[in-house]
Design a protein around this motif. Structure first.
Motif, PDB file in Angstrom:
ATOM      1  N   GLY A   1       0.822  -1.205   0.000  1.00 39.78           N
ATOM      2  CA  GLY A   1       0.000   0.000   0.000  1.00 39.78           C
ATOM      3  C   GLY A   1       0.859   1.259   0.000  1.00 39.78           C
ATOM      4  N   GLY A   2       0.944   1.924   1.135  1.00 38.94           N
ATOM      5  CA  GLY A   2       1.802   3.110   1.206  1.00 38.94           C
ATOM      6  C   GLY A   2       1.325   4.220   0.297  1.00 38.94           C
ATOM      7  N   ALA A   3       2.138   4.576  -0.681  1.00 38.27           N
ATOM      8  CA  ALA A   3       1.851   5.719  -1.560  1.00 38.27           C
ATOM      9  C   ALA A   3       0.546   5.551  -2.315  1.00 38.27           C
ATOM     10  CB  ALA A   3       3.011   5.912  -2.546  1.00 38.27           C
ATOM     11  N   CYS A   4       0.263   4.343  -2.805  1.00 36.33           N
ATOM     12  CA  CYS A   4      -0.981   4.170  -3.571  1.00 36.33           C
ATOM     13  C   CYS A   4      -2.196   4.236  -2.657  1.00 36.33           C
ATOM     14  CB  CYS A   4      -0.952   2.870  -4.379  1.00 36.33           C
ATOM     15  SG  CYS A   4      -0.954   1.343  -3.428  1.00 36.33           S
ATOM     16  N   GLY A   5      -2.042   3.828  -1.403  1.00 35.32           N
ATOM     17  CA  GLY A   5      -3.138   3.954  -0.450  1.00 35.32           C
ATOM     18  C   GLY A   5      -3.464   5.403  -0.147  1.00 35.32           C
TER      19      GLY A   5
ATOM     20  N   LYS B   1     -15.248   8.166  -7.557  1.00 30.52           N
ATOM     21  CA  LYS B   1     -15.491   6.775  -7.201  1.00 30.52           C
ATOM     22  C   LYS B   1     -14.249   5.921  -7.453  1.00 30.52           C
ATOM     23  CE  LYS B   1     -20.479   6.861  -8.074  1.00 30.52           C
ATOM     24  NZ  LYS B   1     -21.585   6.309  -8.901  1.00 30.52           N
ATOM     25  N   ALA B   2     -14.111   4.894  -6.611  1.00 28.09           N
ATOM     26  CA  ALA B   2     -13.048   3.912  -6.784  1.00 28.09           C
ATOM     27  C   ALA B   2     -13.668   2.529  -6.675  1.00 28.09           C
ATOM     28  CB  ALA B   2     -11.963   4.093  -5.733  1.00 28.09           C
ATOM     29  N   TYR B   3     -13.469   1.741  -7.716  1.00 25.99           N
ATOM     30  CA  TYR B   3     -13.921   0.352  -7.746  1.00 25.99           C
ATOM     31  C   TYR B   3     -12.687  -0.540  -7.630  1.00 25.99           C
ATOM     32  CZ  TYR B   3     -18.030   2.571  -9.904  1.00 25.99           C
ATOM     33  OH  TYR B   3     -19.111   3.372 -10.181  1.00 25.99           O
ATOM     34  N   ALA B   4     -12.870  -1.723  -7.028  1.00 26.16           N
ATOM     35  CA  ALA B   4     -11.735  -2.637  -6.887  1.00 26.16           C
ATOM     36  C   ALA B   4     -12.227  -4.068  -6.801  1.00 26.16           C
ATOM     37  CB  ALA B   4     -10.915  -2.295  -5.642  1.00 26.16           C
ATOM     38  N   THR B   5     -11.422  -4.993  -7.312  1.00 30.54           N
ATOM     39  CA  THR B   5     -11.716  -6.409  -7.091  1.00 30.54           C
ATOM     40  C   THR B   5     -11.410  -6.731  -5.632  1.00 30.54           C
ATOM     41  OG1 THR B   5      -9.464  -7.112  -7.655  1.00 30.54           O
ATOM     42  CG2 THR B   5     -11.061  -6.948  -9.473  1.00 30.54           C
ATOM     43  N   GLU B   6     -11.935  -7.856  -5.157  1.00 30.90           N
ATOM     44  CA  GLU B   6     -11.677  -8.246  -3.765  1.00 30.90           C
ATOM     45  C   GLU B   6     -10.189  -8.375  -3.489  1.00 30.90           C
ATOM     46  OE1 GLU B   6     -13.767 -11.638  -2.368  1.00 30.90           O
ATOM     47  OE2 GLU B   6     -15.748 -10.720  -2.557  1.00 30.90           O
TER      48      GLU B   6
ATOM     49  N   THR C   1      -5.147  -4.874  -0.618  1.00 30.41           N
ATOM     50  CA  THR C   1      -3.937  -4.050  -0.583  1.00 30.41           C
ATOM     51  C   THR C   1      -4.033  -3.001   0.513  1.00 30.41           C
ATOM     52  OG1 THR C   1      -3.457  -4.349  -2.928  1.00 30.41           O
ATOM     53  CG2 THR C   1      -2.612  -2.339  -1.908  1.00 30.41           C
ATOM     54  N   PHE C   2      -5.231  -2.507   0.764  1.00 28.77           N
ATOM     55  CA  PHE C   2      -5.408  -1.351   1.629  1.00 28.77           C
ATOM     56  C   PHE C   2      -5.796  -1.717   3.060  1.00 28.77           C
ATOM     57  CE2 PHE C   2      -6.456  -0.473  -2.806  1.00 28.77           C
ATOM     58  CZ  PHE C   2      -5.409   0.377  -3.116  1.00 28.77           C
ATOM     59  N   ASN C   3      -6.284  -2.925   3.251  1.00 28.55           N
ATOM     60  CA  ASN C   3      -6.571  -3.425   4.601  1.00 28.55           C
ATOM     61  C   ASN C   3      -6.939  -4.898   4.485  1.00 28.55           C
ATOM     62  OD1 ASN C   3      -8.335  -3.890   7.213  1.00 28.55           O
ATOM     63  ND2 ASN C   3      -7.256  -1.963   7.525  1.00 28.55           N
ATOM     64  N   ASP C   4      -6.633  -5.678   5.519  1.00 24.55           N
ATOM     65  CA  ASP C   4      -6.966  -7.105   5.501  1.00 24.55           C
ATOM     66  C   ASP C   4      -8.463  -7.355   5.623  1.00 24.55           C
ATOM     67  OD1 ASP C   4      -4.330  -7.825   5.217  1.00 24.55           O
ATOM     68  OD2 ASP C   4      -3.989  -8.153   7.352  1.00 24.55           O
TER      69      ASP C   4
ATOM     70  N   LYS D   1     -14.405  -1.235   2.306  1.00 30.36           N
ATOM     71  CA  LYS D   1     -15.701  -0.707   1.875  1.00 30.36           C
ATOM     72  C   LYS D   1     -16.052   0.553   2.650  1.00 30.36           C
ATOM     73  CE  LYS D   1     -17.597  -5.256   0.621  1.00 30.36           C
ATOM     74  NZ  LYS D   1     -18.597  -6.307   1.008  1.00 30.36           N
ATOM     75  N   GLY D   2     -15.665   0.564   3.934  1.00 33.53           N
ATOM     76  CA  GLY D   2     -15.926   1.744   4.759  1.00 33.53           C
ATOM     77  C   GLY D   2     -15.167   2.971   4.287  1.00 33.53           C
TER      78      GLY D   2
END
Length: 343
Positions: free
Chosen positions: A67-71, A83-88, A93-96, A102-103
């Motif tokens: 994560g880091g910079a991209c987070g 908006k940001a969409y992401a696969t599961e 990458t951003f949290n376990d 989603k929050g």
């Protein structure tokens, strides 16, 4: 050196750079091709920022990565009302916890919305690496060795706590760094390493901390100090990691965020660690990862060797600055080769 005949592409993935060595057995290691280029998280962050500036929604797909910079770029994108969409898989990458992601406001889906910019996530971009290697008339090796910082997966405790629970288990089970260089099965908890193996199934993988410490140990100047015990410290762009090492055994480890440290706080932290009185709680409460020590760790560890792109902050402390094979930035790469008994 082993009688290895295959070339190996060795990649140390940091938060700021990915440091790359094309190891060619039989050639002086100083003459092996090398690259220091922006890390994948920096590249992905730039792509997210570009979409934000253009007012465009994004779709994150591919693999779990650091994560880091991209987070940080993602949070700013969402704060801008986009908006940001992401696969599961990429959301992890951003949290376990997917619920936590989603929050944040990330929308989980498998198909990209037509209006969203598609951004591919992965710690390893083999297409770009192969293109760069071929551009210099070099042969792309089949074997890869890759280091990533893997905190370990848990939805019940913080990643800092998980990381130091794993470090503590390692220290209490013998503290041999080479055992953390995985040529075969990877412990299930290391999801970032598993994500690398999805792209390169035969890759050797390890943690960047392990690679850095092993790399420091390749500097010939420090060898006489290993018998009585010494401190190896890597001051990275994001994290500062220190270890008390005697012979082939690690007796203690501390880790903090480099951005939280200055000359005085770093010096005080190290002095308490040398006295074996630095506690996990005080580092953790200060925002760092923590401390793990073997019960047999005593005071001492007077010789200090330092590496890392932010080592400049420690210059007034007059610690020995390692330069294995004449190149400090490749310390982690040399560490992986040491872990494989190749140097």
């Amino acid at each position: 050196m082993n009688n290895i005949t295959k070339n190996i592409l060795v990649i140390d993935v940091g938060s700021g750079t990915q440091d790359i060595l094309l190891f060619q057995p039989g050639k002086n290691i100083e003459n092996c091709p090398k690259f220091v280029v922006p890390s994948r998280t920096q590249i992905v962050a730039a792509q997210i920022r570009q979409a934000t500036a253009q007012g465009q929604d994004i779709f994150l797909h591919g693999h779990l990565m650091g994560g880091g910079a991209c987070g940080l770029a993602l949070r700013k994108h969402l704060k801008a009302g986009l908006k940001a969409y992401a696969t599961e898989q990429t959301a992890l990458t951003f949290n376990d916890s997917l619920e936590w992601v989603k929050g944040m406001g990330v929308l989980i889906c498998n198909e990209p919305p037509t209006e969203a910019a598609s951004i591919w996530l992965s710690d390893l971009d083999t297409a770009s690496l192969n293109q760069a290697i071929k551009a210099f008339g070099l042969e792309v090796p089949d074997q890869l060795a890759i280091a990533v910082q893997d905190h370990g997966f848990s939805t019940r405790e913080s990643n800092r706590s998980v990381r130091f629970r794993l470090w503590k288990e390692f220290i209490n089970n013998g503290g041999n760094l080479k055992e953390l260089v995985f040529t075969g099965d990877i412990p299930h908890v290391y999801t970032r390493m598993h994500a690398v193996r999805e792209i390169a199934p035969l890759a050797v993988v390890t943690d960047t901390g392990t690679a850095a410490l092993l790399g420091i140990l390749t500097d010939p100047y420090i060898q006489p100090y290993l018998e009585e015990g010494m401190l190896a410290i890597n001051i990275g762009n994001s994290h500062t990691l220190g270890a008390a090492i005697q012979g082939n055994r690690v007796y203690g480890i501390f880790e903090h965020h480099t951005s939280s440290l200055g000359l005085d706080s770093l010096s005080a932290l190290v002095q308490r660690f040398q006295k074996a009185c630095l506690t996990h709680e005080e580092v953790y409460k200060d925002g760092g990862h923590g401390v793990a020590m073997h019960p047999d760790m005593k005071a001492g560890w007077n010789f200090i060797a330092v590496a890392g792109p932010r080592r400049e902050m420690a210059k007034p402390l007059h610690w020995y600055e390692v330069a294995p094979f004449g190149d400090m930035m490749l310390t982690g790469c040399f560490g992986m080769l040491k872990g494989l008994n190749l140097i």
